[in-house]
Design an enzyme around this catalytic site. Structure first.
Site, PDB file in Angstrom:
ATOM      1  N   SER A 141       0.849  -1.202   0.000  1.00 31.22           N
ATOM      2  CA  SER A 141       0.000   0.000   0.000  1.00 31.22           C
ATOM      3  C   SER A 141       0.881   1.247   0.000  1.00 31.22           C
ATOM      4  CB  SER A 141      -0.863   0.005   1.269  1.00 31.22           C
ATOM      5  OG  SER A 141      -1.484   1.266   1.443  1.00 31.22           O
ATOM      6  N   TYR A 154      -1.516  -0.402  10.354  1.00 29.47           N
ATOM      7  CA  TYR A 154      -1.727  -0.833   8.961  1.00 29.47           C
ATOM      8  C   TYR A 154      -0.489  -0.511   8.126  1.00 29.47           C
ATOM      9  CZ  TYR A 154      -3.844  -1.016   4.277  1.00 29.47           C
ATOM     10  OH  TYR A 154      -4.126  -1.294   2.956  1.00 29.47           O
TER      11      TYR A 154
HETATM   12  N1  NAD Z   1      -8.712  -0.225  -1.393  1.00 31.17           N
HETATM   13  C1  NAD Z   1      -7.633   0.492  -1.232  1.00 31.17           C
HETATM   14  O1  NAD Z   1      -7.692   1.725  -1.323  1.00 31.17           O
HETATM   15  C2  NAD Z   1      -6.309  -0.164  -0.974  1.00 31.17           C
HETATM   16  C3  NAD Z   1      -5.170   0.649  -0.975  1.00 31.17           C
HETATM   17  C4  NAD Z   1      -3.923   0.073  -0.757  1.00 31.17           C
HETATM   18  C5  NAD Z   1      -3.812  -1.276  -0.512  1.00 31.17           C
HETATM   19  N2  NAD Z   1      -4.928  -2.062  -0.502  1.00 31.17           N
HETATM   20  C6  NAD Z   1      -4.729  -3.489  -0.240  1.00 31.17           C
HETATM   21  O2  NAD Z   1      -5.304  -4.238  -1.290  1.00 31.17           O
HETATM   22  C7  NAD Z   1      -5.663  -5.539  -0.811  1.00 31.17           C
HETATM   23  C8  NAD Z   1      -7.103  -5.840  -1.228  1.00 31.17           C
HETATM   24  O3  NAD Z   1      -7.960  -4.929  -0.579  1.00 31.17           O
HETATM   25  P1  NAD Z   1      -9.330  -4.358  -1.209  1.00 31.17           P
HETATM   26  O4  NAD Z   1      -9.220  -2.921  -1.217  1.00 31.17           O
HETATM   27  O5  NAD Z   1      -9.660  -5.118  -2.441  1.00 31.17           O
HETATM   28  O6  NAD Z   1     -10.299  -4.710   0.010  1.00 31.17           O
HETATM   29  P2  NAD Z   1     -11.510  -5.715   0.154  1.00 31.17           P
HETATM   30  O7  NAD Z   1     -11.930  -5.616   1.577  1.00 31.17           O
HETATM   31  O8  NAD Z   1     -12.495  -5.515  -0.916  1.00 31.17           O
HETATM   32  O9  NAD Z   1     -10.810  -7.125  -0.108  1.00 31.17           O
HETATM   33  C9  NAD Z   1     -10.033  -7.783   0.847  1.00 31.17           C
HETATM   34  C10 NAD Z   1     -10.418  -9.253   0.815  1.00 31.17           C
HETATM   35  O10 NAD Z   1      -9.594  -9.950   1.752  1.00 31.17           O
HETATM   36  C11 NAD Z   1     -10.442 -10.845   2.447  1.00 31.17           C
HETATM   37  N3  NAD Z   1      -9.861 -11.189   3.747  1.00 31.17           N
HETATM   38  C12 NAD Z   1      -9.804 -10.397   4.847  1.00 31.17           C
HETATM   39  N4  NAD Z   1      -9.235 -11.086   5.852  1.00 31.17           N
HETATM   40  C13 NAD Z   1      -8.927 -12.311   5.372  1.00 31.17           C
HETATM   41  C14 NAD Z   1      -8.324 -13.453   5.928  1.00 31.17           C
HETATM   42  N5  NAD Z   1      -7.927 -13.492   7.212  1.00 31.17           N
HETATM   43  N6  NAD Z   1      -8.154 -14.552   5.152  1.00 31.17           N
HETATM   44  C15 NAD Z   1      -8.570 -14.526   3.854  1.00 31.17           C
HETATM   45  N7  NAD Z   1      -9.146 -13.482   3.278  1.00 31.17           N
HETATM   46  C16 NAD Z   1      -9.328 -12.385   4.030  1.00 31.17           C
HETATM   47  C17 NAD Z   1     -11.771 -10.121   2.569  1.00 31.17           C
HETATM   48  O11 NAD Z   1     -12.828 -11.014   2.870  1.00 31.17           O
HETATM   49  C18 NAD Z   1     -11.888  -9.483   1.216  1.00 31.17           C
HETATM   50  O12 NAD Z   1     -12.515 -10.338   0.283  1.00 31.17           O
HETATM   51  C19 NAD Z   1      -5.470  -5.498   0.699  1.00 31.17           C
HETATM   52  O13 NAD Z   1      -4.243  -6.108   1.030  1.00 31.17           O
HETATM   53  C20 NAD Z   1      -5.406  -4.012   1.002  1.00 31.17           C
HETATM   54  O14 NAD Z   1      -4.691  -3.729   2.175  1.00 31.17           O
HETATM   55  C21 NAD Z   1      -6.165  -1.527  -0.726  1.00 31.17           C
END
Ligand code: NAD
Length: 258
Positions: A141, A154
């Site tokens: 991130s 985080y």
């Molecule tokens: N959305 C943003 O702005 C953003 C920015 C930077 C980084 N990220 C990173 O991108 C990745 C995906 O996030 P997203 O934004 O698609 O969020 P999201 O919440 O839509 O997806 C995350 C997924 O991970 C699953 N998950 C959570 N805990 C889990 C566990 N213990 N075991 C298995 N699955 C689990 C959730 O059920 C969900 O389906 C994450 O690592 C997040 O930190 C997101």
């Protein structure tokens, strides 16, 4: 088809970036294993992958539990007999002032975001070594690059993912296993929508105002679509990036350029 006949595991594939990656990988010819704790939304991703002409199975797995990750890898081997790509995408966010953060909060975020990524890598390594190579893409991130208010834990885990990926790239290069990370900025997913809600409630302002603040962070003044991050993941997972290892690609709309 950039991933024809490749076998890929994608964690956190039920929603957001993981779902978009699953669909894109299907269109590019990959056979996938989708892992998540959210069975209902994961089933919807499976439908989307099938509609895109992809072959897939879902494995319910909590990546913070090593036994679950081990089982996810075993199921992949049972079904497809090899693993070419691992995308460690599952993650949780915590937006809280440090002094309000509990030990449970810290344990949860570290378990999913850091331990989960490590367990995934650990359990595919012997298989990729036997096969003579493989690719690992870990999702970090912007929080791993810059300081964000109320994101200490985080951001700490995401900085850890970048450092872990770099160290593993060094350890695994002799075995032709490439390891890289991707650092997204603000991406329109349930995670960011949840973030906005929490922050709006905490500060007593409208969600729209918080959303606008997030949009203002990047030079492009908008959120990314999950599909725009999936394209970066595809690049690092495919042979197009054959000379990249130990790197981190920022897909942040210019957030960290300022
Ligand atoms: N959305 C943003 O702005 C953003 C920015 C930077 C980084 N990220 C990173 O991108 C990745 C995906 O996030 P997203 O934004 O698609 O969020 P999201 O919440 O839509 O997806 C995350 C997924 O991970 C699953 N998950 C959570 N805990 C889990 C566990 N213990 N075991 C298995 N699955 C689990 C959730 O059920 C969900 O389906 C994450 O690592 C997040 O930190 C997101």
């Amino acid at each position: 088809m950039k991933l024809k006949n490749k076998v890929a595991i994608i964690t956190g594939a039920a929603t957001g970036i993981g779902r978009a990656t699953a669909v894109l990988f299907a269109k590019e010819g990959a056979k996938t294993v989708l892992a998540d704790v959210n069975v209902k939304e994961a089933n919807e991703t499976v439908n989307l992958v099938n509609n895109a002409g992809g072959e897939t199975i879902f494995v319910e797995a909590d990546v913070s539990k090593e036994a679950d990750v081990k089982r996810m890898v075993e199921k992949t081997m049972e079904k497809y007999g090899r693993i070419d790509i691992l995308v460690n995408n599952a993650g949780v966010v915590l937006v809280k002032p440090a002094e309000e953060t509990t030990e449970q909060d810290v344990d949860k975020v570290i378990s999913v975001n850091f331990k989960g990524v490590f367990f995934g890598c650990k359990h595919v390594i012997p298989i990729m070594k036997r096969q003579g190579g493989g690719v690992i893409v870990n999702i970090a991130s912007v929080s791993g690059h810059i300081g964000q208010v109320n994101h200490a834990v985080y951001g700490g885990t995401k900085g850890g993912v970048i450092a872990m990926s770099r160290a593993l790239a060094v350890e695994l290069a002799p075995f032709k296993i490439r390891v890289n990370s991707i650092s997204p900025g603000a991406v329109d997913t349930p995670m960011l929508r949840g973030d906005v809600k929490t922050e709006a409630a905490r500060r007593g302002v409208s969600e729209e105002e918080i959303k606008r603040e997030f949009e203002e962070q990047g030079l492009l003044k908008r959120w990314a679509k999950p599909e725009e991050i999936a394209q970066g993941i595809l690049y690092l997972a495919s042979d197009d990036s054959s000379y990249i290892t130990g790197g981190d690609i920022l897909i942040d709309g210019g957030w960290t350029a300022q």
